[in-house]
Structure formats: structure tokens, C-alpha cells
Motif scaffolding. Sequence first.
Motif, PDB file in Angstrom:
ATOM      1  N   GLY A  75      30.595  36.466  48.393  1.00  0.00           N
ATOM      2  CA  GLY A  75      29.607  35.465  48.681  1.00  0.00           C
ATOM      3  C   GLY A  75      28.344  35.739  49.333  1.00  0.00           C
ATOM      4  N   LYS A  76      28.277  37.079  49.613  1.00  0.00           N
ATOM      5  CA  LYS A  76      26.983  37.377  50.481  1.00  0.00           C
ATOM      6  C   LYS A  76      26.108  37.950  49.508  1.00  0.00           C
ATOM      7  N   THR A  77      26.467  38.591  48.329  1.00  0.00           N
ATOM      8  CA  THR A  77      25.759  39.154  47.183  1.00  0.00           C
ATOM      9  C   THR A  77      25.858  38.417  45.928  1.00  0.00           C
ATOM     10  N   GLY A 251      21.684  30.786  33.312  1.00  0.00           N
ATOM     11  CA  GLY A 251      20.408  30.530  34.219  1.00  0.00           C
ATOM     12  C   GLY A 251      20.607  29.967  35.736  1.00  0.00           C
ATOM     13  N   VAL A 252      21.774  30.680  36.167  1.00  0.00           N
ATOM     14  CA  VAL A 252      22.136  30.420  37.626  1.00  0.00           C
ATOM     15  C   VAL A 252      21.999  31.681  38.320  1.00  0.00           C
ATOM     16  N   ASP A 253      21.915  31.599  39.787  1.00  0.00           N
ATOM     17  CA  ASP A 253      21.478  32.559  40.895  1.00  0.00           C
ATOM     18  C   ASP A 253      22.464  33.582  40.912  1.00  0.00           C
ATOM     19  N   ASN A 254      23.952  33.193  40.835  1.00  0.00           N
ATOM     20  CA  ASN A 254      24.853  34.191  41.093  1.00  0.00           C
ATOM     21  C   ASN A 254      26.243  34.028  40.228  1.00  0.00           C
ATOM     22  N   LEU A 255      27.027  34.881  40.252  1.00  0.00           N
ATOM     23  CA  LEU A 255      28.514  34.612  39.842  1.00  0.00           C
ATOM     24  C   LEU A 255      29.068  33.490  40.130  1.00  0.00           C
ATOM     25  N   ALA A 284      20.048  36.377  47.031  1.00  0.00           N
ATOM     26  CA  ALA A 284      21.286  36.402  47.791  1.00  0.00           C
ATOM     27  C   ALA A 284      20.965  36.759  49.298  1.00  0.00           C
ATOM     28  N   SER A 285      20.228  37.213  49.676  1.00  0.00           N
ATOM     29  CA  SER A 285      19.516  37.660  50.989  1.00  0.00           C
ATOM     30  C   SER A 285      19.155  36.337  51.757  1.00  0.00           C
ATOM     31  N   ARG A 295      31.012  30.078  48.484  1.00  0.00           N
ATOM     32  CA  ARG A 295      31.322  30.932  47.456  1.00  0.00           C
ATOM     33  C   ARG A 295      32.532  31.684  47.606  1.00  0.00           C
ATOM     34  N   VAL A 296      32.796  31.844  48.932  1.00  0.00           N
ATOM     35  CA  VAL A 296      34.356  32.727  49.208  1.00  0.00           C
ATOM     36  C   VAL A 296      35.310  31.653  48.638  1.00  0.00           C
TER      37      VAL A 296
END
Length: 910
Positions: A75-77, A251-255, A284-285, A295-296
Motif C-alpha cells: 500500500g505504501k509503494t 494507465g493507473v498509478d499503481n498495482l 507513492a510518496s 490498498r492493503v
Amino acid sequence: MESAEIRRRFLGHFERNGHTVVPSAPLPFDDPNLLFINAGMVQFVPYFVGQQEPPFQRATSIQKCIRTQDIEEVGKTTRHGTFFQMNGNFSFGDYFKEGAIQLAWDLSTNAVDDGGFGLDGDRIWVTVYADETTGAADDEAIDIWHRVIGLPLERIVRRGMDDNFWSMGIPGPCGPCSELYYDRGPDYGPEGGPAVDEDRFMEFWNLVFMQDERGPNRGGGKSDFAILGELPKKNIDTGMGMERMATLLQGVDNLYEIDQTRPILARAAELAGKTYGAHSGHAASQSAPDDVRLRVVADHVRSALMLIGDGVTPSNEGRGYVLRRILRRVVRSMRLLGYGDPSFPELFPVARDCMAPSYPELATDFERISSYAYAEEEAFRRTLQAGTTILDTAVARAKSSGASTLPGDKAFQLHDTYGFPIDLTLEMAAEQGISVDEAGFRRLMAEQRARAKADAKAKKVAHADLSIYRSAQGELASGSTEFTGYVEVQREAVVTSIIGADGLLAAAGEGQDVEIVLDITPFYAEGGGQLPDWGRLSVNNGGREADLTVLDVQQPLPGLIVHSAHVLSGEVRPGDVVLASVDTDRRASVSRSHSATHLLHAGLRRSLGDSAAQAGSLNAPGRLRFDFTTPSAVPQSVLGDVEEEINEVLLRDLEVRWFVTDQDEAKRLGAIAMFGEKYGDRVRIVEIGDYSRELCGGTHVPRSSVIGMVKLLGESSIGSGVRRVEALVGLDAFRYLAREHVLVQSLAGEFKAQPEELPERINGVLERLKGAERDLAKLRVQQVLASAGSLASAAQTVNGVRVVAAEAPAGVGGNDLRTLAMDVRNRLEHGEPGVVLLASPAEGGGVAFVAAVNPTGQAAGLSAGDLVRAFAPVIGARGGGKADLAQGAGGDAAKLDDAFAAVRLALASR
């Protein structure tokens, strides 16, 4: 592009290029070093290290993986996921660097209309191995990327051994690797390539070039080992992260925002009343705390779905503990988001719908999967309630002692013993105005992780010791021991290797314990829950004789069967011809148990449904143990029905037959497979008439009637959602019933009743005994309370205080003693301060004691708690309470006189 389409295109690309599509191995993998498969190449390791000959030169797979060492980073990266899918292609001595690079580049950059992923080649960077310290570099890969692919040198980044050199962490294959990164643009970080920022430049594919063999670690870090030379066959192992490619193509920011996780996240946000992304940036930061928690939830729900789908159930150890921790982190995260109701019934169906297009078995098996998840959530909600009580008590004690910090060991105890998350401890302690010794908690957690890491390292070293078995396997002409035990129990064979404590031996003599490898054997090696064969090996080689007893048979490497033997007489050498003879009585008894296990499995599934899946078994001479998954206890009536049905099958004298077929045909036939087992392309099916059909490699009876009899002894819980049934088989079952018959007849004679009348007669006797015990308890209380007057009249005056300090009758319980003390206190004159301290030696050792102070005494500053604190240490006990009443237990009754004297002394000196 949806994940299911990415999967289809990946497999299609490599299948068109001559690769065999290999199904994913189950997440729980049969490897002493791994709880779960954590990389795409794991199921191919026997081919890479030379333990087995690969059945293909090229392979491709979508491997399900679990990694938990970075679970706190979820969730943090943009990069850390617990469950992920590794899309891999593999070459076993076929194509090498140029082929691997070209195949990866083509699929990544070919147009979508042409079957590719359509990535912009001008935004792809690569890293290659180049060690500035030693000067070693993978110039071949650099040349291919620049000359063949056309990548400019400024986008070919050189990195050292820690980043771009691969090994398994133990002696064996190794080699440089090359990683592909995609530039996502300035919204995600600064320019400069992967060496500067790995959020903007996202790695999506890793190409490993296995070309060398490494030696053992020399102690200077994970990369401090010698390169022993080149491998005779060079191999390729690549891994493209499914979730990372989906992140780029969608095209999204993260998995966490791809099509397989975003709907779960969205439902969690809806339940909690949160707006995802409202306070976060692209990088992510820049993530807000609530977004991290969402996300978790999404990651962990999906991971838990896949784990339970592959047969893992929640427990307090091993794989089950990992699953339990993941599920509990979801509950905790939802609570921190402000949602306290059960969330799994809302989230797991969403996860199923996300993953079923790629894994349709999740939909068909969802009833079983969800039952475990929902039960675990409910259990943890109860744990949270209990943990809250424990935490409140610990906080109250800390405050009463004047402390403003909860000790770290208390927080660790809550986390380790009760499963109470540290984040929740911090939150709830802060609500009560107290901090937590986080440093102490983290230290204890670090110590626990260090112990776990040491255990894992020890296991990894043990894996390296398999080299001696690989040497023995190399002596076999076919590379494996031929097993003939399905059709014979005695045959001649040749000793190919003898293994002792110091390695391969030239001979073994009388009194030695060794491991014998034969070219062919009728001995069954332990596996599938079936215990190994025992027997004899006899040598008569040109007049030189030897006799060995076989007490264990194992398969340390696929295809290698070793016989643990004790040399009774003579000498045995490699090359000797031996007569291998299986103990037929033991084999027959174990086979009866194994066939009975199949019948028990089938009977339970008929009664409880397909969710009663095998979770383990033991097939021993005359007895069996069968573990299976089910959410709740099995009623005795159901067990009775299953037992009756099994024995009816025995009477039907059904034929037991086996045959070998492919996995697709086995599935079509409805053969039962065990969760967590990895099966080859060809599988062995064992059928017992039309009643049972399972995948199995064990030995069995020829007909069901040979089993004789099956007696189920009962069932019990061995963990959350896992039950165990134990049974006796054949003559052992008959002997058990014969003993039971003798016992019943003896009881019938004692009670002068028919056997069927015994339950009613015995229950009547028990009720009369309970009634007598209740009457005795009433008499005891009356006798104790009757002594209140005499005790009060014997009060002494100490320093102006009326004192009753006396020993009550032995065996008086705490409640009765408290009643007596309060009665005595009430009989003391109300105008004077009065105290009572009574103690009763317990029948099993120790002392129960109670102190009471009347209102006048309390007004004068006397406290029952102070009396107990003066009394208890003298006898070695502990106790406490309030000013009017206090009590305790424990200690040594022989020191009561000294303890009473200490109380009088404390009153005299006040």
C-alpha cells in the motif's frame, strides 16, 4: 487492456514461438525452503539444477506467487503486492540472451492489433550487469540491446552484482540479468532513469541469463561468492510482472488500481465512506493514510482469496498463520478506516468476480473459500473484543503505577499471543492518554524475525546438502530409480550407490547404518501420507554374502529412492546384485489403511459436500488418520452414517483398479486431487468400484473386501477449519470392538442390566452422585458459616483494633471463605475498628485467604488490601483488593502461623 487479455497475449506469444504452456503450480509448494511459491521459476528448479531432465526445451507459464517479507510495505509503494502473477518464459539449453531479449522486446513493443502490448519503445530503459569493483560486465547483453534492438546507450544502465546478478542464495546456477523499465513520465518522479527513481521508471520484466555456477557464500554479504565456471547448458528464466504490466497498460498509478484489485478497493471505500485518491498524488510518496489502508484491504482480500482457493486454511503456524495474518490485517485496516461491521461478505464476492476470468475455479469453489474467510473474520472480531479488555487492563495498571507509557513487552504480548495489531494498540492507548514503548516492541519483533530468518537459513543450508543425493542420482543409468512395487514385492536389483554419514561409500560392513540406492526397487518410498515399506536386502555375490534390514525408504530428490538400512552381517558394495524383499505383512496392512482412507474421504464428501477436502493423512499398519477442511465439527450421527456406508462398501467386494492418464482426462472423470499437491502431465488414478476415484501414487488392496473392517474412533479439531478423523482398519478394528464388547458385558453384569440399558443406568448413577455432591457442598457451607460466631467471639484487640486472624477448615473455596469473612466482620462490634483475615489450606496444595475490614476500621485508615500485602509474601502467595475486601491464593500452608503474626505486627506498629 484487462489482465485476462494480458495473460492470453503472453501465453499466445510464447506458444507461437515454440514454448510449451505449463499450468501454474499451487501456491503452497512442496519445498522445505518455501512456505509458498515466490517466483515463476520455482517449479522448474529441478530442471535448472540438473535433478531432472526437462520434458521440453522451451516453456511458458503464468505462476501464482506469494511474498510476505515486505508485507508492511503493501500500500505504501507502487511495487509491493502480497499476491502477484509472474508471467515467465524459460529455455533449457535452447535459446539464450539474444533470443530472450528479442522475444521480450517484440511482445512489449509490437502493436496491440498485432498481438503485442503496444509499449512505446522510446520510453523503455534497461539495466545490465556491470561491476565497477571487479570490472566484470555483461558486454554481450549490452551489445544485443544496442546493436540488435537499437536501444541508445544512454538508456542502457549498468548496475552491480547486488542489482543485476541472480542466484538462488546457495551453490548452484547463477548469472547476470537484464531488467526492462518503462518511463511513466514526470508526474511520477524526476528524470534520470531507474538508478534515480523506480516509481517513475517502473520495472516490468526481468531476464535472467543462467550461464555460471557459483560456490558457497564466503561471509562478506549475499553477493560474496566465487564463480566456479560456466554451466554445460545455459538456461533462460524470465519474469514479467502481470500486475505491473496491467498498471502500465491500464494507465493507473499503481498495482492496487488495476482491474483485478480496484473494484475491491472501491467497495471498501464505499463501505467506509471514503473517497479514494482525494488527498493523494500520483507518486507513492504522496499517498494519504486512508488510501494506503484501502490498498492493503484490496491487496490482502485478493491474496487471501487465492490462498484459500489453493487449499490453505487459517491456523497458528506455517502457511495457515500467514493467511490468518493477512485476513486480520484486512479487519484492522477496515476498522482504522472507521468501518466496524463484518466486511468480508461484501469484499470477497467482489474479489471473486475480479479473479474468476483468469481462474474460473475460484467461482466454482467460492462457497468453501468464503466459509473460511467469513469464519476467520468473526473469530478475529471476538479476539479484538478480548484484546481490548486486556489492553484496557494493562493501561489501567500502567496509570495506577504512575507510568505514562505502556511497556513494549505488553504490546508485543498483545501482538504475538492474542493477534492484536500494534497499530490498534497505539491508537487505543492514545485514546486513553498513554503512549506505547514502540522501541521496545520493535526490538522484540526484530528478535523474533531474526530467529525466523536463522531458521530459514538453516533450512536453506540443508537444501545444499542434497548434492550428495544428486551425485548418487548421477550413478543411475536412467537418472531415476524404477519402482515396481505396484506389481511385485520381491525382485533382484543392483546397488548403484551407498551413502554414509561422510558421503558416498565404497563398501558398508556389519553394524553400519547406511542409505542404499538401487537401480530398481519394489520398496515404496514414504509419500502421499503412506508410510514406507520395510524389508530385507540380501547379497550373494560370488560367495560373498550380506544381509541388511530396511527400516525406512524416502525420495529426497524426484526420481531417487533411497533405502535406509542396517547391515546385519557381511559387506555390501556398489555393483552388488541384491534380492530386495518387502515385508508383505506390513505392506498389506498399510495398503488396507490407504484404501480405507480413500473410502473415508469419499464418504465424508458425500455427507458434507465437496468442501470436505483432504488436508493431510497418515496411512499406517492397522490405522489411519485423515485431516480434512470443514468449517465446523462433524456430528457423531454423520460419522456413524459414514462408518456404516464404508463398511457396506467393503461387503460389496468392489474391484480396486488403477490406471495412468493425463490431467485433462482425470478432471473429466472427476478424480479427486489433494490441495497443494503438484502433479505431472501424467497422473495415476485409483478407483474403488464406482464409489471412489482419486489421484494417488500409493499402494492399495485388490478388492474392497480385503480391508475387512473400518472403525471410526472419533473426530477432533486440529486448527481453524480443519478436522481430524482417526480410524482402525482390519484386524486392529476387530480387536478394538472385541475389547469394547468385553467392557460392555462387564458393565452390564455390574449394573445387572442389558447392554442397551447401560446409558440410562449410568446417567442415573451420575445424577445421584451430582445430587450427593450438592448436598455435601451445602452441609460444608453450613458448617463453615456456623463457625462465624465462635471466630468473632475469639477476636483479640491489637493496638485498639478488634482482630480475627485464624485458619478456617481445610478445603473451603474462595467464595465460601469470602462469605465467612464478611459474616465474621459483621458480628464484630460496630463502634470499634475491626479486621478479619481467614485462610484455608487447599486440598491440592496452596492456601485461599480473605481479608475484610468493617466501616469503622476503614474510617480509621485500615485497608483489607494492606492486610493481604502483609500476609501474602510470608507464605509466598499473591493477592490484592479494595479497602473493605481483599483476597488471594497460593503459597505454603506450613507458614500460616508466621503470616498471621506478620499481620498482627503490622497492626501493632501502625
